[in-house]
Design an enzyme around this catalytic site. Structure first.
Site, PDB file in Angstrom:
ATOM      1  N   LYS A 194       0.859  -1.178   0.000  1.00 49.44           N
ATOM      2  CA  LYS A 194       0.000   0.000   0.000  1.00 49.44           C
ATOM      3  C   LYS A 194       0.894   1.225   0.000  1.00 49.44           C
ATOM      4  O   LYS A 194       1.695   1.426   0.908  1.00 49.44           O
ATOM      5  CB  LYS A 194      -0.908  -0.007   1.222  1.00 49.44           C
ATOM      6  N   ARG A 204     -10.791   9.852   1.961  1.00 45.47           N
ATOM      7  CA  ARG A 204     -10.659  10.535   3.257  1.00 45.47           C
ATOM      8  C   ARG A 204     -11.787  11.546   3.439  1.00 45.47           C
ATOM      9  O   ARG A 204     -12.206  11.804   4.559  1.00 45.47           O
ATOM     10  CB  ARG A 204      -9.275  11.166   3.368  1.00 45.47           C
ATOM     11  N   LYS A 216       1.390   9.968   5.663  1.00 50.25           N
ATOM     12  CA  LYS A 216       1.458   8.550   6.050  1.00 50.25           C
ATOM     13  C   LYS A 216       2.730   7.876   5.532  1.00 50.25           C
ATOM     14  O   LYS A 216       2.799   6.655   5.434  1.00 50.25           O
ATOM     15  CB  LYS A 216       0.192   7.834   5.558  1.00 50.25           C
ATOM     16  N   GLU A 232       7.336  -7.097   0.741  1.00 48.94           N
ATOM     17  CA  GLU A 232       6.171  -6.985   1.643  1.00 48.94           C
ATOM     18  C   GLU A 232       5.160  -8.110   1.386  1.00 48.94           C
ATOM     19  O   GLU A 232       4.619  -8.688   2.318  1.00 48.94           O
ATOM     20  CB  GLU A 232       5.476  -5.629   1.444  1.00 48.94           C
ATOM     21  N   LYS A 247      -2.177  -1.580  -3.811  1.00 53.81           N
ATOM     22  CA  LYS A 247      -3.039  -0.407  -3.754  1.00 53.81           C
ATOM     23  C   LYS A 247      -2.200   0.865  -3.788  1.00 53.81           C
ATOM     24  O   LYS A 247      -1.213   0.936  -3.061  1.00 53.81           O
ATOM     25  CB  LYS A 247      -3.810  -0.464  -2.447  1.00 53.81           C
ATOM     26  N   SER A 273     -10.370   5.417  -4.643  1.00 54.60           N
ATOM     27  CA  SER A 273     -11.285   6.551  -4.778  1.00 54.60           C
ATOM     28  C   SER A 273     -10.820   7.593  -5.792  1.00 54.60           C
ATOM     29  O   SER A 273     -11.613   8.097  -6.585  1.00 54.60           O
ATOM     30  CB  SER A 273     -11.501   7.197  -3.410  1.00 54.60           C
ATOM     31  N   TYR A 312     -15.152   0.779  -6.823  1.00 54.53           N
ATOM     32  CA  TYR A 312     -16.414   1.513  -6.693  1.00 54.53           C
ATOM     33  C   TYR A 312     -17.243   1.400  -7.965  1.00 54.53           C
ATOM     34  O   TYR A 312     -18.380   1.831  -8.012  1.00 54.53           O
ATOM     35  CB  TYR A 312     -16.123   2.985  -6.352  1.00 54.53           C
TER      36      TYR A 312
HETATM   37  C1  PBG Z   1      -7.462   3.357   5.606  1.00 56.56           C
HETATM   38  C2  PBG Z   1      -7.738   3.171   4.175  1.00 56.56           C
HETATM   39  C3  PBG Z   1      -7.568   4.105   3.147  1.00 56.56           C
HETATM   40  C4  PBG Z   1      -8.099   3.520   1.995  1.00 56.56           C
HETATM   41  C5  PBG Z   1      -8.526   2.241   2.334  1.00 56.56           C
HETATM   42  N1  PBG Z   1      -8.295   2.036   3.688  1.00 56.56           N
HETATM   43  C6  PBG Z   1      -7.057   5.499   3.165  1.00 56.56           C
HETATM   44  C7  PBG Z   1      -5.714   5.806   3.663  1.00 56.56           C
HETATM   45  O1  PBG Z   1      -4.843   4.943   3.834  1.00 56.56           O
HETATM   46  O2  PBG Z   1      -5.496   6.985   3.922  1.00 56.56           O
HETATM   47  C8  PBG Z   1      -8.190   4.192   0.663  1.00 56.56           C
HETATM   48  C9  PBG Z   1      -9.263   3.708  -0.271  1.00 56.56           C
HETATM   49  C10 PBG Z   1      -9.549   4.602  -1.417  1.00 56.56           C
HETATM   50  O3  PBG Z   1      -8.926   5.656  -1.604  1.00 56.56           O
HETATM   51  O4  PBG Z   1     -10.462   4.245  -2.178  1.00 56.56           O
HETATM   52  N2  PBG Z   1      -6.384   2.745   6.176  1.00 56.56           N
END
Ligand code: PBG
Length: 323
Positions: A194, A204, A216, A232, A247, A273, A312
């Site tokens: 990720k 968010r 992050k 990982e 992701k 998203s 989505y």
């Molecule tokens: C939270 C999480 C996030 C997403 C999935 N789980 C956001 C982040 O890490 O800030 C993002 C999903 C998306 O953008 O569709 N840990």
């Protein structure tokens, strides 16, 4: 000429016979955002056409999704501000919105596969995925919290937990706790690779979970790196992950392929998203054909090596594939 490549492209029949990649409802995981209240349906501003729904609305939606052939959902909840703190303890409240939702959905549609997001950010007063100490996101204490959270989801009836926090050692800790507590049928879909990405912005917005300070980057991966993603993923498999995830997806197709070649478990991609928002925005401006863009991007993820895609667009894609 001895070879004429256009022969295999001449008409729809031959093209469909030689197509290497196909999409179906079996490929998709549907992310759902759940809110408190009743009959609440709030459109997410930066995700036009996507909603945050109260549990009653969500249950009806899940029935519909299942009837369309979609078999899996990935749950996220929006936590009330007054329940947020630095420990994230609402995350393992047996009567919390997530736990109630898992039970209600399982009750209404027992066949649907329920996956749950595991990370502290929706519950954290700092909006971080872990516990904060002296401005740092501490690893091992966070893992203890994630274990409690995962156990509470398993107990409520989740089929898979999906840790998205990127702390070290959490997959092994969760698996060990599942074994100790008799949850031998609960799966783990690890967000193994990720990346720290700007494309999470709309998500968010949906959960009001932006980090209150900093970013992050001390836990999510640097988008400059590829080898690290393989490391990982291999590590998560060794610790007991059933499915590994990459992701985001669209800007990371090379990573999906690299991971797919390295592991012997299913690989999932998260069409996130910001990827949704980009297509929606361009379509709204009349600059892209939305339907074609959806199928082309989802096919590219599968071609890259994704066995599963959290998206989505799942509902749209199923309808488009039917026609
Ligand atoms: C939270 C999480 C996030 C997403 C999935 N789980 C956001 C982040 O890490 O800030 C993002 C999903 C998306 O953008 O569709 N840990």
């Amino acid at each position: 000429m001895r070879t004429r490549s256009r022969i295999l492209r001449a008409n729809p029949s031959i093209r469909s016979l030689v197509a290497e990649t196909t999409l179906s409802a079996n490929d998709f995981i549907v992310p759902l955002f759940i809110d408190e209240g009743r009959q609440v349906r709030t459109e997410i501003k930066s995700m036009p056409g996507y909603y945050r729904n109260s549990l009653d609305v969500t249950v009806s939606e899940v029935k519909e999704l299942y009837s369309m052939g979609l078999k899996s959902i990935l749950l996220f909840i929006k936590c009330k501000d007054e329940l947020k703190d630095n420990t994230g303890k609402e995350a393992w409240n047996k009567e919390g919105l997530m736990q109630k939702s898992i039970r209600a959905i399982k009750d209404a549609v027992p066949e649907i596969l329920i996956m749950t997001d595991v990370a502290l950010d929706p519950y954290s007063s700092y909006g971080h995925d872990g516990i904060v100490k002296d401005g740092e996101i501490v690893n091992d204490e966070t893992v203890e919290a994630l274990v409690k959270m995962s156990l509470s989801h398993a107990e409520a009836g989740a089929d898979f937990v999906a840790p998205s926090d990127m702390m070290d050692g959490r997959i092994g800790a969760i698996r060990t706790a599942f074994e100790k507590n008799g949850f031998t049928k609960t799966g783990i879909m690890a967000y193994s690779a990720k990346y720290a990405s700007c494309f999470y912005g709309p998500f968010r917005d949906a959960l009001d979970s932006s980090p209150g300070f900093g970013d992050k980057k001390t836990y999510q991966m640097d988008y400059a790196n590829r080898t690290e993603a393989v490391k990982e993923a291999l590590q998560d498999v060794a610790e007991g992950a059933d499915i590994v995830m990459v992701k985001p997806a669209l800007a990371y197709l090379d990573i999906i392929r690299e991971v797919k070649n390295a592991v012997r478990v299913p690989v999932s991609a998260y069409n996130i998203s910001g990827e949704y928002a980009m297509i929606k925005a361009a379509a709204k401006m009349g600059w892209l054909d939305e339907h074609k863009a959806i199928l082309e991007t989802l096919t590219s993820m599968k071609r890259a090596g994704a066995d599963l895609i959290a998206t989505y667009f799942a509902r749209d894609a199923v309808k488009l594939l039917e026609n």
